[in-house]
Design a protein around this motif. Structure first.
Motif, PDB file in Angstrom:
ATOM      1  N   LEU A 169       9.664  13.506   0.817  1.00 22.89           N
ATOM      2  CA  LEU A 169       8.330  13.827  -0.805  1.00 22.89           C
ATOM      3  C   LEU A 169       9.447  13.226  -1.561  1.00 22.89           C
ATOM      4  O   LEU A 169       8.457  12.967  -2.884  1.00 22.89           O
ATOM      5  N   ALA A 170      10.513  14.110  -2.108  1.00 26.34           N
ATOM      6  CA  ALA A 170      11.066  13.854  -3.338  1.00 26.34           C
ATOM      7  C   ALA A 170      11.507  11.717  -3.729  1.00 26.34           C
ATOM      8  O   ALA A 170      11.634  12.050  -4.183  1.00 26.34           O
ATOM      9  N   VAL A 171      11.774  12.049  -2.025  1.00 36.25           N
ATOM     10  CA  VAL A 171      12.038  10.412  -2.716  1.00 36.25           C
ATOM     11  C   VAL A 171      11.086   9.302  -2.512  1.00 36.25           C
ATOM     12  O   VAL A 171      10.217   8.449  -4.032  1.00 36.25           O
ATOM     13  N   ALA A 172       9.570   9.208  -2.267  1.00 35.63           N
ATOM     14  CA  ALA A 172       8.120   8.987  -2.759  1.00 35.63           C
ATOM     15  C   ALA A 172       7.460   9.611  -4.365  1.00 35.63           C
ATOM     16  O   ALA A 172       7.796   8.669  -5.385  1.00 35.63           O
ATOM     17  N   THR A 173       8.202  10.839  -4.295  1.00 34.54           N
ATOM     18  CA  THR A 173       7.678  11.379  -5.577  1.00 34.54           C
ATOM     19  C   THR A 173       8.984   9.920  -7.054  1.00 34.54           C
ATOM     20  O   THR A 173       7.993  10.235  -8.023  1.00 34.54           O
TER      21      THR A 173
ATOM     22  N   ALA B 108       2.647  13.773 -12.171  1.00 37.70           N
ATOM     23  CA  ALA B 108       1.442  13.200 -11.534  1.00 37.70           C
ATOM     24  C   ALA B 108       1.983  12.312  -9.983  1.00 37.70           C
ATOM     25  O   ALA B 108       1.638  12.024  -8.891  1.00 37.70           O
ATOM     26  N   ALA B 109       3.635  11.565 -10.602  1.00 36.80           N
ATOM     27  CA  ALA B 109       4.055  11.285  -9.060  1.00 36.80           C
ATOM     28  C   ALA B 109       3.958  12.332  -7.612  1.00 36.80           C
ATOM     29  O   ALA B 109       4.223  11.879  -6.508  1.00 36.80           O
ATOM     30  N   PHE B 110       4.594  13.635  -8.239  1.00 35.77           N
ATOM     31  CA  PHE B 110       4.482  14.708  -7.686  1.00 35.77           C
ATOM     32  C   PHE B 110       3.568  15.119  -6.389  1.00 35.77           C
ATOM     33  O   PHE B 110       3.042  14.618  -5.224  1.00 35.77           O
ATOM     34  N   LEU B 111       2.298  14.635  -7.102  1.00 34.43           N
ATOM     35  CA  LEU B 111       0.514  15.211  -6.457  1.00 34.43           C
ATOM     36  C   LEU B 111       0.832  14.205  -6.045  1.00 34.43           C
ATOM     37  O   LEU B 111      -0.595  14.021  -4.873  1.00 34.43           O
ATOM     38  N   TRP B 112       0.609  12.880  -6.559  1.00 34.75           N
ATOM     39  CA  TRP B 112      -0.554  11.652  -5.379  1.00 34.75           C
ATOM     40  C   TRP B 112       0.950  11.868  -4.319  1.00 34.75           C
ATOM     41  O   TRP B 112       0.341  11.187  -3.150  1.00 34.75           O
ATOM     42  N   ALA B 113       2.034  11.536  -4.730  1.00 37.28           N
ATOM     43  CA  ALA B 113       3.186  12.215  -3.680  1.00 37.28           C
ATOM     44  C   ALA B 113       2.890  13.074  -2.423  1.00 37.28           C
ATOM     45  O   ALA B 113       2.779  12.759  -0.547  1.00 37.28           O
ATOM     46  N   LEU B 114       2.335  14.468  -2.685  1.00 39.00           N
ATOM     47  CA  LEU B 114       1.881  15.392  -1.736  1.00 39.00           C
ATOM     48  C   LEU B 114       1.150  14.576  -1.403  1.00 39.00           C
ATOM     49  O   LEU B 114       0.397  14.950   0.021  1.00 39.00           O
TER      50      LEU B 114
ATOM     51  N   PRO C  64       0.805  -1.461  -0.213  1.00 39.22           N
ATOM     52  CA  PRO C  64      -0.254   0.266  -0.315  1.00 39.22           C
ATOM     53  C   PRO C  64       1.178   0.993   0.379  1.00 39.22           C
ATOM     54  O   PRO C  64       1.048   1.671   0.906  1.00 39.22           O
ATOM     55  N   THR C  65       1.209   2.090  -0.782  1.00 38.24           N
ATOM     56  CA  THR C  65       1.833   3.041  -1.350  1.00 38.24           C
ATOM     57  C   THR C  65       1.701   4.390  -0.830  1.00 38.24           C
ATOM     58  O   THR C  65       2.349   4.766  -0.659  1.00 38.24           O
ATOM     59  N   GLY C  66       0.704   4.152  -0.599  1.00 32.37           N
ATOM     60  CA  GLY C  66      -0.238   5.997  -0.099  1.00 32.37           C
ATOM     61  C   GLY C  66      -0.360   5.790   1.577  1.00 32.37           C
ATOM     62  O   GLY C  66       0.342   6.163   1.990  1.00 32.37           O
ATOM     63  N   LEU C  67      -0.183   4.590   2.043  1.00 26.86           N
ATOM     64  CA  LEU C  67       0.349   3.980   3.084  1.00 26.86           C
ATOM     65  C   LEU C  67       1.365   4.506   3.788  1.00 26.86           C
ATOM     66  O   LEU C  67       1.762   5.097   5.080  1.00 26.86           O
ATOM     67  N   VAL C  68       2.381   3.756   3.104  1.00 22.91           N
ATOM     68  CA  VAL C  68       3.871   4.122   3.214  1.00 22.91           C
ATOM     69  C   VAL C  68       4.328   5.177   3.399  1.00 22.91           C
ATOM     70  O   VAL C  68       4.883   6.036   4.803  1.00 22.91           O
ATOM     71  N   VAL C  69       3.976   6.364   2.267  1.00 20.87           N
ATOM     72  CA  VAL C  69       3.871   7.974   1.833  1.00 20.87           C
ATOM     73  C   VAL C  69       3.276   8.668   3.609  1.00 20.87           C
ATOM     74  O   VAL C  69       4.473   8.988   4.136  1.00 20.87           O
ATOM     75  N   GLY C  70       2.577   7.936   3.598  1.00 21.96           N
ATOM     76  CA  GLY C  70       1.487   8.588   4.732  1.00 21.96           C
ATOM     77  C   GLY C  70       2.293   8.808   6.006  1.00 21.96           C
ATOM     78  O   GLY C  70       2.628   9.349   6.651  1.00 21.96           O
TER      79      GLY C  70
END
Length: 208
Positions: free
Chosen positions: A59-63, A146-152, A35-41
């Protein structure tokens, strides 16, 4: 996802924390088992409550990890052949993939961005892009945005929980609840939109 494992890993040196974040997001972006969103959060929540991780670097690494995963998925769809495409779209509805392909012909890069942000939209969009041989020079900037907005978006959920609670574990737990709640709400909205039939086009009036 075991929060204790993540907390123990991120509570150590940054030489472990950032590679772990990158690896989990990359793996989940290619093979949807994480669950990538969960990892970033949770990483963002941990960064807000400790000095072991920095929020800008999270944020940079997740993007970067999400972008890399999307480009790998696109390359598999474009060059991997029919068997690779079938592997990518396993569990996806064929009509959904066809629908996205038609939308892709019209909207192009906007669909790449939307596909990253909408539930179950990323794989059909990247498969459609590969089938249509979408140019790399257009895909990479769109995928980066897209990756930046998602990670943000997911990092902000962690920022909210980390700004309220001082305990890293509690902040990560609250971030987990927020991510799951937002994901569930988005899934409900997306499924309802797919079930709504398109309005029929009016028939042309015959001249008397």
């Amino acid at each position: 996802m075991n929060l204790d494992v993540l907390a123990n890993a991120w509570d150590g040196t940054t030489s472990v924390g950032y590679p772990l974040l990158f690896g989990l997001v990359l793996l989940g972006s290619v093979v949807p088992v994480v669950p990538t969103g969960l990892v970033v959060g949770t990483a963002a929540a941990f960064a807000m409550t400790t000095d072991n991780l920095g929020l800008p670097l999270v944020l940079a690494v997740a993007t970067l990890a999400a972008l890399t995963g999307d480009l790998i998925t696109f390359a598999i769809a474009r060059f991997g052949g029919p068997s690779a495409v079938r592997w990518l779209i396993r569990g996806q509805h064929a009509e959904r993939v066809d629908e996205v392909r038609e939308q892709f012909r019209v909207h192009g890069w906007q669909i790449v961005v939307a596909g990253r942000l909408l539930p179950a939209g990323r794989i059909p969009v990247l498969v459609a892009a590969g089938a249509l041989a979408y140019p790399w020079r257009r895909l990479v900037p769109a995928s980066l945005l897209a990756a930046f907005l998602w990670a943000l978006a997911y990092a902000l959920l962690g920022v909210v929980s980390g700004g309220i609670f001082d305990s890293p574990l509690i902040a990560m737990l609250v971030a987990t609840v927020l991510v799951l709640a937002v994901s569930a709400a988005m899934n409900v909205v997306s499924s309802r939109r797919r079930r709504v039939p398109a309005a029929p086009e009016p028939e042309p009036c015959e001249s008397v």
